[in-house]
Motif scaffolding. Structure first.
Motif, short mmCIF file in Angstrom:
data_model
loop_
_atom_site.label_atom_id
_atom_site.label_comp_id
_atom_site.label_asym_id
_atom_site.label_seq_id
_atom_site.Cartn_x
_atom_site.Cartn_y
_atom_site.Cartn_z
N UNK A 8 53.66 53.20 46.42
CA UNK A 8 54.67 53.88 46.89
C UNK A 8 56.00 53.58 46.18
N UNK A 9 56.10 52.25 45.68
CA UNK A 9 57.15 51.99 44.90
C UNK A 9 57.46 52.51 43.58
N UNK A 10 56.46 52.11 42.76
CA UNK A 10 56.62 52.67 41.54
C UNK A 10 55.99 53.99 41.25
N UNK A 11 55.08 54.32 41.93
CA UNK A 11 54.47 55.70 41.73
C UNK A 11 53.18 55.43 40.73
N UNK A 12 52.72 54.30 40.22
CA UNK A 12 52.02 53.93 39.37
C UNK A 12 50.37 53.82 40.25
N UNK A 13 49.41 54.08 39.36
CA UNK A 13 48.08 53.86 40.12
C UNK A 13 47.68 52.45 39.93
N UNK A 14 47.02 52.04 41.20
CA UNK A 14 46.69 50.70 41.14
C UNK A 14 45.10 50.43 40.84
N UNK A 15 44.89 49.22 40.63
CA UNK A 15 43.65 48.80 40.36
C UNK A 15 42.42 48.64 41.46
N UNK A 16 43.03 48.79 42.76
CA UNK A 16 42.29 48.42 43.85
C UNK A 16 42.34 46.95 44.16
N UNK A 17 42.90 46.03 43.30
CA UNK A 17 42.67 44.77 43.60
C UNK A 17 44.03 44.28 44.49
N UNK A 18 43.76 43.35 45.36
CA UNK A 18 45.04 42.99 46.26
C UNK A 18 44.80 41.49 46.52
N UNK A 19 45.86 40.94 46.36
CA UNK A 19 46.05 39.33 46.76
C UNK A 19 47.10 39.07 47.58
N UNK A 20 46.84 38.67 48.84
CA UNK A 20 47.85 38.27 49.70
C UNK A 20 49.09 39.31 49.90
N UNK A 21 48.40 40.72 50.25
CA UNK A 21 49.21 41.76 50.07
C UNK A 21 50.00 42.13 48.80
N UNK A 22 49.73 41.60 47.95
CA UNK A 22 50.20 41.85 46.33
C UNK A 22 49.38 42.85 45.89
N UNK A 23 49.49 44.00 45.36
CA UNK A 23 48.64 45.08 44.84
C UNK A 23 48.71 45.23 43.13
N UNK A 24 47.64 44.86 42.66
CA UNK A 24 47.66 45.02 41.03
C UNK A 24 48.08 46.41 40.86
N UNK A 25 48.76 46.69 39.79
CA UNK A 25 48.96 47.89 39.24
C UNK A 25 48.00 48.16 37.89
N UNK A 26 47.66 49.35 37.52
CA UNK A 26 47.06 49.57 36.70
C UNK A 26 47.74 49.79 35.34
N UNK A 27 48.15 48.88 34.45
CA UNK A 27 48.98 48.99 33.13
C UNK A 27 48.19 48.86 32.03
N UNK A 28 47.64 49.85 31.37
CA UNK A 28 46.83 49.44 30.02
C UNK A 28 47.45 48.77 29.00
N UNK A 29 46.83 48.56 28.10
CA UNK A 29 47.33 47.61 26.73
C UNK A 29 48.09 49.01 26.23
N UNK A 30 49.45 48.76 25.94
CA UNK A 30 50.01 50.05 25.14
C UNK A 30 49.27 50.37 23.54
#
Length: 293
Positions: A8-30
């Protein structure tokens, strides 16, 4: 958290992983990273093919271009030899006076002679050619056998007290150790020699000792050093009236010289250095006097 959920903050798609409330964004290698990686791999493959790269036991792959360090060095040495041969031929053909009168040739002499001197002469005469105990100062312009370039060239060829069959020979007798002079005579002649002008602290010595030493000098030393004590070039004996002392002009050094004698050695350079190199060195050491003035 589901895969594909948008943050909701960045608008980027997440990977579905979460650690202690921290969600991992899907940021592919450029894509630029993959581009440079591909270029690097392509460069490596091309280098392996074109240049020496892979060891093969006692040898290695030569590469399609056939380039290696040995080939490069051989080419540089060949080019340098061809370039050097142009001025070495001139030095061989020109006499000493003509070379000294040619600024361009003397520039070459200065550069090449400096290297030759550092490689062969500096160990004894010092990097600045100022000598030391037992080794003459070549910048002083005082030469035991003469300062003509031809004479220096010959000295370099045959040496002094060297193994060369034509070597220059010079030796100071051990007047004290061999019993030629007694202790009083030795002290007097040392006083006299030091009063001739070579040392400032020897000029105010006892006049009687100086007079007695002069008689000892006339009886034992003039044959080599001359009546005027200025030495003889044909014998390689030093001038005792100047301020240049090979072994030192202090009281102890001069006494040791007269008591034990001296026999300096300069090796022959005929086998180690070519005639051209010796010619360059002769001109180089002469130029040191001009630089020191």
């Amino acid at each position: 958290m589901e895969i594909g959920e948008r943050d909701p903050v960045t608008g980027q798609v997440t990977t579905g992983h979460e650690w202690n409330g921290i969600k991992e964004l899907y940021t592919p290698v450029p894509r630029i990273v993959f581009f440079f990686l591909a270029v690097t791999i392509l460069f490596a493959v091309c280098y392996w093919v074109l240049m020496p790269a892979w060891p093969l036991g006692r040898t290695y792959t030569k590469g399609l271009l056939g380039v290696d360090q040995k080939t490069s060095v051989d080419r540089l040495v060949k080019d340098a030899t061809l370039e050097r041969s142009a001025w070495t031929q001139k030095i061989d053909q020109m006499d000493f006076a003509a070379i000294q009168a040619d600024p361009e040739m003397m520039k070459i002499v200065g550069e090449t002679g400096h290297t030759l001197f550092g490689d062969n002469c500096a160990a004894c005469h010092g990097t600045k050619a100022t000598g030391g105990p037992g080794f003459p100062n070549l910048t002083a312009g005082v030469w035991l056998w003469g300062g003509a370039p031809e004479t220096i060239f010959e000295t370099l060829r045959i040496g002094i007290n060297s193994t060369h069959p034509e070597t220059r020979t010079s030796q100071m007798l051990a007047f004290g150790r061999e019993g030629v002079l007694d202790s009083n005579q030795l002290a007097d002649v040392v006083t006299y020699v030091r009063s001739l002008g070579g040392t400032t602290d020897g000029r105010g010595a006892d006049p009687q000792s100086i007079a007695a030493g002069q008689e000892v000098f006339k009886q034992n030393c003039v044959a080599c050093h001359g009546d005027d004590a200025k030495g003889k070039l044909d014998l390689g004996t030093p001038d005792l009236t100047d301020s240049n002392w090979i072994y030192g002009g202090d009281l102890q050094s001069v006494t040791t010289t007269v008591f034990d004698g001296r026999q300096g050695i300069m090796p022959t350079w005929e086998q180690r250095l070519t005639a051209t190199q010796r010619k360059i060195l002769a001109l180089y050491v002469l130029s040191l006097r001009e630089e020191g003035q």
